[in-house]
Design a protein around this motif. Structure first.
Motif, mmCIF file in Angstrom:
data_model
loop_
_atom_site.group_PDB
_atom_site.id
_atom_site.type_symbol
_atom_site.label_atom_id
_atom_site.label_comp_id
_atom_site.label_asym_id
_atom_site.label_seq_id
_atom_site.Cartn_x
_atom_site.Cartn_y
_atom_site.Cartn_z
ATOM 1 N N ALA A 29 0.855 -1.190 0.000
ATOM 2 C CA ALA A 29 0.000 0.000 0.000
ATOM 3 C C ALA A 29 0.886 1.233 0.000
ATOM 4 O O ALA A 29 2.051 1.177 0.393
ATOM 5 N N VAL A 30 0.319 2.331 -0.486
ATOM 6 C CA VAL A 30 1.050 3.596 -0.471
ATOM 7 C C VAL A 30 0.097 4.671 0.044
ATOM 8 O O VAL A 30 -1.067 4.707 -0.346
ATOM 9 N N ILE A 31 0.612 5.498 0.947
ATOM 10 C CA ILE A 31 -0.180 6.647 1.384
ATOM 11 C C ILE A 31 0.616 7.913 1.097
ATOM 12 O O ILE A 31 1.849 7.902 1.123
ATOM 13 N N LEU A 53 -6.663 11.292 4.428
ATOM 14 C CA LEU A 53 -6.000 10.039 4.065
ATOM 15 C C LEU A 53 -6.164 9.768 2.567
ATOM 16 O O LEU A 53 -7.298 9.787 2.055
ATOM 17 N N TYR A 54 -5.052 9.534 1.907
ATOM 18 C CA TYR A 54 -5.043 9.157 0.487
ATOM 19 C C TYR A 54 -4.220 7.885 0.371
ATOM 20 O O TYR A 54 -3.018 7.916 0.617
ATOM 21 N N MET A 55 -4.858 6.805 0.023
ATOM 22 C CA MET A 55 -4.154 5.523 0.031
ATOM 23 C C MET A 55 -4.507 4.711 -1.210
ATOM 24 O O MET A 55 -5.663 4.701 -1.642
ATOM 25 N N LEU A 122 -8.423 4.614 -1.634
ATOM 26 C CA LEU A 122 -9.340 5.105 -0.608
ATOM 27 C C LEU A 122 -8.956 6.538 -0.260
ATOM 28 O O LEU A 122 -7.801 6.827 0.059
ATOM 29 N N GLY A 123 -9.918 7.412 -0.352
ATOM 30 C CA GLY A 123 -9.731 8.790 0.109
ATOM 31 C C GLY A 123 -10.685 9.002 1.268
ATOM 32 O O GLY A 123 -11.899 8.791 1.124
ATOM 33 N N VAL A 150 -4.939 3.290 9.079
ATOM 34 C CA VAL A 150 -4.611 2.563 7.840
ATOM 35 C C VAL A 150 -4.446 1.068 8.133
ATOM 36 O O VAL A 150 -5.012 0.215 7.436
ATOM 37 N N LYS A 151 -3.691 0.755 9.184
ATOM 38 C CA LYS A 151 -3.455 -0.662 9.498
ATOM 39 C C LYS A 151 -4.773 -1.349 9.843
ATOM 40 O O LYS A 151 -5.022 -2.484 9.414
#
Ligand code: BTN
Length: 227
Positions: A29-31, A53-55, A122-123, A150-151
């Motif tokens: 994943a990347v945020i 949050l931008y993932m 996911l935003g 996130v986790k």
């Protein structure tokens, strides 16, 4: 449970592009703190100022049926990760509180449909949200640690992947359940009574005139209620 490998970036055009260009593997994943060209569904922009949050995350699926389920499972995962909130899931993949949008989900394929691997996005509004139509966690008095959130979301997502009752649970959390809605299907606008989703994640709409259920694989419930 498989651990997620999470990369953190200060700024990127879109985490979707980054995940695609880096060819991230399953369970990566990347945020990013900021996106300069965040995108939403249907070619819309996704405003991405610092504070939310931008993932993006990469998922290896077994087949197309599983790929079709993933956006619904992500909605359920976000709901589970924020248990104090009265989250509603709006078909196909918006996350709402009351009548405002808290988060949006987007899934894209790699252009060559590599190994059934897909990129999810996911935003989620933590500190900012578009005026009138959006809501954010700070406004609701909820403080979160972004990396814990996130986790938690990703772990709940993994748990949902093994469950058979996902459609039933999604329907329990569905916005507009049994309500008359306006529905956008391509360029067509339909009206009907929303009956939730079937096991394929297709929306079921009851035609009020003929009392016949119709299913739709794509489209979205418009935020406008029918007159
Ligand atoms: C929608 O509701 O239209 C979906 C919004 C998805 C936004 C997220 S933010 C992280 C990832 N990167 C993007 O450019 N879009 C998704």
């Amino acid at each position: 449970m498989i651990n997620w490998q999470i990369t953190h970036l200060d700024e990127v055009d879109s985490t979707m592009n980054w995940a695609r260009d880096q060819n991230l593997s399953d369970h990566s994943a990347v945020i990013a703190d900021v996106q300069t060209a965040g995108r939403g569904r249907r070619g819309r922009q996704w405003q991405s100022p610092v504070g939310n949050l931008y993932m993006s995350f990469v998922v290896g699926a077994r087949d197309q049926d599983e790929i079709n389920r993933l956006p619904f499972l992500m909605g359920l995962a976000v709901k589970d990760a924020l248990p104090d909130l009265a989250i509603k899931l709006k078909w196909p993949n918006d996350i709402w509180i009351k009548d405002k949008k808290l988060a949006g989900i987007l899934f894209e394929r790699f252009s060559d449909h590599r190994d059934n691997k897909v990129i999810g996005g996911l935003g989620l509004n933590i500190n900012h949200s578009p005026k009138d139509i959006g809501v954010d966690l700070s406004e609701l008095g909820i403080e979160v640690d972004k990396s814990d959130l996130v986790k938690s979301i990703l772990n709940h997502f993994d748990l949902w992947r093994d469950r058979l009752d996902w459609a039933k649970e999604w329907n329990r959390a569905a916005a507009f359940m049994h309500d008359p809605v306006t529905f956008l299907h391509g360029d067509l606008q339909k009206s009907g009574v929303f009956q939730g989703i079937n096991q394929s994640g297709h929306a079921i709409l009851l035609d009020p005139k003929f009392n016949i259920p119709q299913t739709y694989a794509s489209g979205e419930i418009s935020t406008l209620r029918p007159e």
